[in-house]
Every structure is written in C-alpha cells, then in structure tokens.
Design an enzyme around this catalytic site. Sequence first.
Site, PDB file in Angstrom:
ATOM      1  N   HIS A  52     -15.132   0.724  37.954  1.00  0.00           N
ATOM      2  CA  HIS A  52     -15.466   1.256  39.282  1.00  0.00           C
ATOM      3  C   HIS A  52     -14.635   2.497  39.567  1.00  0.00           C
ATOM      4  CE1 HIS A  52     -11.697  -0.421  40.749  1.00  0.00           C
ATOM      5  NE2 HIS A  52     -12.012  -1.563  40.173  1.00  0.00           N
TER       6      HIS A  52
HETATM    7  P1  TYD Z   1     -11.545  -5.638  41.507  1.00  0.00           P
HETATM    8  O1  TYD Z   1     -10.853  -4.499  42.172  1.00  0.00           O
HETATM    9  O2  TYD Z   1     -13.023  -5.496  41.251  1.00  0.00           O
HETATM   10  O3  TYD Z   1     -10.817  -5.993  40.140  1.00  0.00           O
HETATM   11  P2  TYD Z   1     -10.527  -5.085  38.842  1.00  0.00           P
HETATM   12  O4  TYD Z   1     -10.970  -3.693  39.145  1.00  0.00           O
HETATM   13  O5  TYD Z   1      -9.068  -5.190  38.612  1.00  0.00           O
HETATM   14  O6  TYD Z   1     -11.289  -5.677  37.706  1.00  0.00           O
HETATM   15  O7  TYD Z   1     -11.266  -6.949  42.355  1.00  0.00           O
HETATM   16  C1  TYD Z   1     -11.642  -8.230  41.903  1.00  0.00           C
HETATM   17  C2  TYD Z   1     -11.803  -9.129  43.124  1.00  0.00           C
HETATM   18  O8  TYD Z   1     -10.558  -9.269  43.809  1.00  0.00           O
HETATM   19  C3  TYD Z   1     -12.815  -8.607  44.146  1.00  0.00           C
HETATM   20  O9  TYD Z   1     -13.557  -9.713  44.625  1.00  0.00           O
HETATM   21  C4  TYD Z   1     -11.977  -8.071  45.264  1.00  0.00           C
HETATM   22  C5  TYD Z   1     -10.691  -8.859  45.187  1.00  0.00           C
HETATM   23  N1  TYD Z   1      -9.507  -8.061  45.567  1.00  0.00           N
HETATM   24  C6  TYD Z   1      -8.892  -8.291  46.780  1.00  0.00           C
HETATM   25  O10 TYD Z   1      -9.300  -9.156  47.576  1.00  0.00           O
HETATM   26  N2  TYD Z   1      -7.793  -7.537  47.106  1.00  0.00           N
HETATM   27  C7  TYD Z   1      -7.298  -6.566  46.279  1.00  0.00           C
HETATM   28  O11 TYD Z   1      -6.288  -5.910  46.619  1.00  0.00           O
HETATM   29  C8  TYD Z   1      -7.969  -6.324  45.036  1.00  0.00           C
HETATM   30  C9  TYD Z   1      -7.497  -5.269  44.097  1.00  0.00           C
HETATM   31  C10 TYD Z   1      -9.070  -7.102  44.720  1.00  0.00           C
END
Ligand code: TYD
Length: 136
Positions: A52
């Site tokens: 993303h």
């Molecule tokens: P995401 O940012 O998509 O993970 P990555 O990019 O590291 O693979 O986040 C995964 C899940 O965690 C998503 O449902 C949102 C949640 N999340 C939070 O609630 N707070 C946060 O600070 C972060 C980074 C993610």
Amino acid sequence: MALADCRLLGLPKIADHRGNLTFIEGGRHVPFQIERVYYLYDVPGGAERGGHAHKQLHQFIIAMSGSFDVVIDDGLERKRVHLNRSYNGLYLCPMTWRELDNFSSGSVCMVLASRHYDESDYIRDYGEFTATVNRA
Ligand code: TYD
C-alpha cells in the site's frame, strides 16, 4: 515525491562494551514528529506485508532485529532496500508504495509514523496509486 526522497538514514550509536545504544528524536533524526510507533514480529517465513501507499503519512522503518527487504515504488521506478542494522532506518515520504518481504526468522520491524492510524490515508490498490501519482 520521487524515490530519491526516500532514503536510508543513519542513527546515532553510542558504542559501549556493555552493549550499544541508539536513540531517535522526532524532527531531528527523522524528518517528522513521531505520533505513532508500531512493530511487526513473529512474521512467518515467506510472508509479505505492506502492499500500500499513504497519502499524507511519513514513516521510518527500522530492522530492530534480524533483516527484511522493503520494496519502494513511486509509480515510475522501483527499488529493493535490505534492512539489517538497528542503527539505520529507511525514511518513506508520503505517496510511496511499499512491500516488505524476505523476513529473517525472529526479525522485528519497527515503524515510526507521523500520524495516528487512519485507514482513509491508505491507498491499497496499486492501479489507483499509479493513477494518482501520474495525475499529480
Ligand atoms: P497494515 O498497515 O495493512 O499492515 P502492513 O502494511 O504492515 O502489512 O495493517 C494491518 C491491520 O492492522 C489493519 O487492519 C489495520 C491495523 N492497524 C491498526 O489498527 N493500527 C496501526 O497503527 C496499524 C499500522 C495497523
């Protein structure tokens, strides 16, 4: 924002025979004020994270333990950065697509972020990302 704006930054390291110490001050060692810290751990072999971009968020990624790769993409070019030292970090400016993979066993990825979590700041579709940066 171009890929060149995303850069590997060295952090202060206080070397000591009792163990090394590194510190990070918001606005000083990273080019933003820190509002949030999160970390990835217990990542299974072969897993990929990220996939993303963020519209407004600045981030700084550190391999606190072990190693992993961050693939960064500004819609024009793509680069793979290997992180394996806890006194270096990768600064990601807004509108940078990122994918994290190649996690070593037991690795810990710490991320410093300029804002609280906000799902509306994410672009999770690569086609939408390239369309947005190419319009800008
Ligand atoms: P995401 O940012 O998509 O993970 P990555 O990019 O590291 O693979 O986040 C995964 C899940 O965690 C998503 O449902 C949102 C949640 N999340 C939070 O609630 N707070 C946060 O600070 C972060 C980074 C993610």
